[in-house]
Design an enzyme around this catalytic site. Structure first.
Site, PDB file in Angstrom:
ATOM      1  CD  GLU A  75       2.214   0.045  -2.741  1.00 38.80           C
ATOM      2  OE1 GLU A  75       3.397  -0.405  -1.828  1.00 38.80           O
ATOM      3  OE2 GLU A  75       1.128  -0.421  -2.897  1.00 38.80           O
ATOM      4  CE  LYS A  80       5.925  16.795  -6.026  1.00 40.76           C
ATOM      5  NZ  LYS A  80       7.291  16.765  -6.551  1.00 40.76           N
ATOM      6  CD  GLU A  92      12.879   3.357   3.608  1.00 38.84           C
ATOM      7  OE1 GLU A  92      12.189   4.432   3.810  1.00 38.84           O
ATOM      8  OE2 GLU A  92      12.784   2.569   2.723  1.00 38.84           O
ATOM      9  CB  CYS A 144      10.860   0.541  -1.388  1.00 36.04           C
ATOM     10  SG  CYS A 144      10.246  -0.317  -2.837  1.00 36.04           S
TER      11      CYS A 144
HETATM   12  P1  NAD Z   1       9.559  11.419  -0.296  1.00 36.40           P
HETATM   13  O1  NAD Z   1       8.475  10.824   0.476  1.00 36.40           O
HETATM   14  O2  NAD Z   1      10.443  12.283   0.154  1.00 36.40           O
HETATM   15  O3  NAD Z   1       8.878  11.839  -1.761  1.00 36.40           O
HETATM   16  C1  NAD Z   1       8.282  11.226  -2.671  1.00 36.40           C
HETATM   17  C2  NAD Z   1       7.292  12.316  -3.385  1.00 36.40           C
HETATM   18  O4  NAD Z   1       6.381  13.065  -2.778  1.00 36.40           O
HETATM   19  C3  NAD Z   1       8.170  13.274  -4.299  1.00 36.40           C
HETATM   20  O5  NAD Z   1       7.557  13.720  -5.501  1.00 36.40           O
HETATM   21  C4  NAD Z   1       7.830  14.345  -3.539  1.00 36.40           C
HETATM   22  O6  NAD Z   1       8.341  15.561  -3.990  1.00 36.40           O
HETATM   23  C5  NAD Z   1       6.609  14.409  -3.003  1.00 36.40           C
HETATM   24  N1  NAD Z   1       6.031  15.200  -1.831  1.00 36.40           N
HETATM   25  C6  NAD Z   1       6.890  15.592  -0.881  1.00 36.40           C
HETATM   26  N2  NAD Z   1       6.460  16.503   0.207  1.00 36.40           N
HETATM   27  C7  NAD Z   1       5.211  16.523  -0.340  1.00 36.40           C
HETATM   28  C8  NAD Z   1       3.880  16.896   0.160  1.00 36.40           C
HETATM   29  N3  NAD Z   1       3.925  17.967   1.344  1.00 36.40           N
HETATM   30  N4  NAD Z   1       2.657  16.753  -0.325  1.00 36.40           N
HETATM   31  C9  NAD Z   1       2.669  15.855  -1.531  1.00 36.40           C
HETATM   32  N5  NAD Z   1       3.849  15.506  -2.094  1.00 36.40           N
HETATM   33  C10 NAD Z   1       5.033  15.825  -1.519  1.00 36.40           C
HETATM   34  O7  NAD Z   1      10.253  10.056  -1.128  1.00 36.40           O
HETATM   35  P2  NAD Z   1      11.650   9.634  -1.988  1.00 36.40           P
HETATM   36  O8  NAD Z   1      12.817  10.326  -1.258  1.00 36.40           O
HETATM   37  O9  NAD Z   1      11.242  10.652  -3.176  1.00 36.40           O
HETATM   38  O10 NAD Z   1      11.472   8.330  -2.202  1.00 36.40           O
HETATM   39  C11 NAD Z   1      12.044   7.311  -0.984  1.00 36.40           C
HETATM   40  C12 NAD Z   1      11.057   6.912  -0.488  1.00 36.40           C
HETATM   41  O11 NAD Z   1      10.142   6.071  -1.202  1.00 36.40           O
HETATM   42  C13 NAD Z   1      11.687   5.570   0.549  1.00 36.40           C
HETATM   43  O12 NAD Z   1      11.034   5.656   1.708  1.00 36.40           O
HETATM   44  C14 NAD Z   1      11.424   4.145  -0.021  1.00 36.40           C
HETATM   45  O13 NAD Z   1      11.173   3.159   0.551  1.00 36.40           O
HETATM   46  C15 NAD Z   1       9.819   4.844  -0.672  1.00 36.40           C
HETATM   47  N6  NAD Z   1       9.656   3.783  -1.949  1.00 36.40           N
HETATM   48  C16 NAD Z   1       8.530   3.169  -1.527  1.00 36.40           C
HETATM   49  C17 NAD Z   1       8.213   2.178  -2.767  1.00 36.40           C
HETATM   50  C18 NAD Z   1       7.097   1.236  -2.552  1.00 36.40           C
HETATM   51  O14 NAD Z   1       6.540   0.704  -3.707  1.00 36.40           O
HETATM   52  N7  NAD Z   1       6.696   0.883  -1.366  1.00 36.40           N
HETATM   53  C19 NAD Z   1       8.853   2.167  -4.014  1.00 36.40           C
HETATM   54  C20 NAD Z   1      10.027   3.289  -4.143  1.00 36.40           C
HETATM   55  C21 NAD Z   1      10.097   3.929  -2.863  1.00 36.40           C
END
Ligand code: NAD
Length: 509
Positions: free
Chosen positions: A265, A190, A398, A299
């Site tokens: 993560e 997804k 963040e 991140c």
């Molecule tokens: P997000 O949490 O908004 O979304 C991540 C994923 O989760 C997307 O595919 C989204 O559609 C899905 N999602 C949203 N609601 C959901 C639900 N209710 N149930 C299941 N899935 C759901 O994050 P984002 O805006 O896509 O990415 C940015 C974030 O990701 C930042 O906080 C960043 O730090 C983090 N990030 C972490 C790492 C790491 O390895 N630690 C790497 C990259 C990004």
């Protein structure tokens, strides 16, 4: 010139908006509801990249059912043969690196050089994971009893879900999907709703490489409609999630009732420490790259700069000068240093934090505004706050944009305290020429990654990636750790004594 090549539908006159589908059981199909959503170019919101299925529970249910069926054969297909498919995929990624990079820039916004890095990481990870097909080592060890053999082997887990963010829209899926597949699992992918085109390309290449039907399935759509259906599905055994802490917490809670394995993560608020004896120009280059590369949407982005007081004024002035010289614009245009942020909501969140920073008493010394001169997209000026107190919200939360906070400190002890006094623990860096200080920092920084004399960004796939505290839940991705999430251990005892032998009770005779 590669710089002027167009990708399908790029803003070069073509008005047709391509429509894409879900990938379920080896077939490309629309959402059962027929609903769709658009993916847009963040540098130019009138450029629609494509139309994608807005899926829901019905599509997830179908995908999980076929993945469950496909698992029965895939888990028995020898790992070295599974790996051959991944090696083929890696080759295709390498051959298409340039066109994939250009599509990635168009859909996600990062500048072309960084998009190439994203695709290179996919190539590296797919080859690395494929190599595990002929390793995937377990252990053999002597039994405490005579004529008894003992070993441990890795087992696949079953149907797993990979839920990924948009900021590394190819690399992060590869960290999850490649090891999951080589280990013998089947996958529901997804992707983030901001980057479904790049996700589609990822799946197309694995299909072309020869992955059997049902082994990898992709369902696009919103986090609520698709994500929750995945989290609630009883046949999904593991959810591997990368994204925000907020959604990660939700994933964790939703998976608890069915005891799904969960790997998370999540966010970061990464500190670079600069000591008085640091190479000033090197530190400036590293902070500029760490804070403003990918428009700060990593991140591991350098969102806090903790600086010893002696070097502080010079470092601050050089940072501001360099940040102001960065060129914002469309990532496919030559000479552009910083692309847009991902969408309007993200831009508004950054604007809100700039306001909060000022209200809390931090001094805005660079940027702080939407950069309308860079284009019609979601551009934001590289932004620096001066004299930030460690407990201010801009130093604790963040922001996920091109914003960094300078925090003055007196010595290493205080620097380490400030660096650690935060809920996240992903990446850290220290600039110093003093080996004692460097080793102290390596030992005491509470984070999954520490760089010495290098920026907070720059992970390589053969080293473990992940964070401490609220950044994760104890797992690591990539490297030899990549299999740990996607396998379970089976311990095997083979008694060839032809008699009952009782461990811990019978003497070895
Ligand atoms: P997000 O949490 O908004 O979304 C991540 C994923 O989760 C997307 O595919 C989204 O559609 C899905 N999602 C949203 N609601 C959901 C639900 N209710 N149930 C299941 N899935 C759901 O994050 P984002 O805006 O896509 O990415 C940015 C974030 O990701 C930042 O906080 C960043 O730090 C983090 N990030 C972490 C790492 C790491 O390895 N630690 C790497 C990259 C990004």
């Amino acid at each position: 010139m590669v710089e002027t090549q167009a990708v399908v539908g790029e803003k070069t006159g073509s008005t047709a908006i391509p429509e894409f589908k879900n990938f379920i059981n080896g077939q490309w199909k629309p959402a059962k509801s027929g609903r769709t959503f658009q993916s847009i170019n963040p540098a130019n919101p009138s450029d629609i990249v494509g139309i994608f299925p807005a899926s829901d529970k019905q599509d997830v249910d179908e995908a999980v059912a076929v993945a469950k069926k496909a698992y029965e054969e895939w888990r028995l297909y020898p790992a070295p043969k599974r790996a051959e498919i991944l090696f083929r995929a890696g080759q295709i990624f390498a051959e298409r690196k340039e066109e994939l990079s250009r599509e990635l820039t168009r859909e996600m916004g990062k500048v072309l050089a960084e998009a190439r890095g994203d695709i290179q990481e996919v190539i590296d990870m797919v080859f690395y994971a494929a190599g595990e097909g002929r390793r995937m080592f377990g252990n053999t060890t002597p039994s405490e009893l005579k004529n008894k053999f003992a070993m441990s082997v890795r087992m696949p887990i079953g149907v797993i879900a990979c839920i990924t963010p948009w900021n590394f829209p190819m690399a992060i899926p590869s960290w999850k999907i490649a090891p999951a597949l080589v280990a013998g699992n089947t996958v529901i992918f997804k992707p983030a709703s901001d980057t479904p085109l790049v996700a589609t390309r990822f799946v197309e290449i694995l299909e072309e490489a020869g992955l059997p039907a049902g082994v990898l399935n992709m369902v696009t759509g919103g986090g609520g409609a698709v994500g929750d259906a995945i989290l609630e599905h009883p046949d999904v055994r593991l959810v591997s999630f990368t994204g925000s802490c907020e959604v990660g917490r939700h994933v964790n809670e939703k998976c608890a009732p069915t005891f799904k394995r969960v790997s998370l993560e999540m966010g970061g608020k990464n500190a670079t420490i600069v000591m008085d004896d640091a190479n000033l120009d090197l530190a400036v280059d590293g902070i500029i790259w760490g804070a403003f590369g990918t428009a700060g949407q990593r991140c591991t982005a350098t969102s806090r700069v903790i600086v010893q007081k002696g070097i502080y004024p010079k470092l601050r002035d050089k940072l501001v000068e360099k940040a102001k010289s960065l060129k914002l614009g469309y990532g496919l245009d030559p000479g552009v240093d910083v692309g847009p942020v991902i969408n309007e909501a993200s831009l508004k969140k950054i604007e809100k934090y700039v306001q909060i920073g000022q209200e809390d008493g931090a001094k805005l010394i660079c940027g702080g505004h939407r950069a309308t001169s860079a284009g019609s997209g979601w551009f934001f000026e590289p932004t620096i706050f001066d004299e930030v107190k460690p407990n201010m919200r801009i130093a604790q939360e963040e922001i996920f944009g091109p914003v960094t906070a300078l925090i003055p400190v007196s010595d290493l002890k205080e620097a380490l305290h400030v660096a650690n006094d935060i809920e996240f623990g992903l990446s850290t860096a220290i600039y110093t020429k003093n080996v004692n200080q460097a080793f102290e920092a390596i030992r005491d920084l509470d984070a999954g990654i520490t760089y010495v004399n290098a920026p907070t960004i720059g992970a390589e796939v053969h080293l473990p990636f992940g964070g401490t505290k609220n950044t994760g839940n104890g797992h690591r991705e990539a490297a030899e750790a990549c299999l740990d999430i996607f396998t379970e251990w089976k311990t095997v005892y083979i008694d060839y004594s032809d008699k009952l032998q009782r461990a811990q009770i019978d003497p070895a005779e």
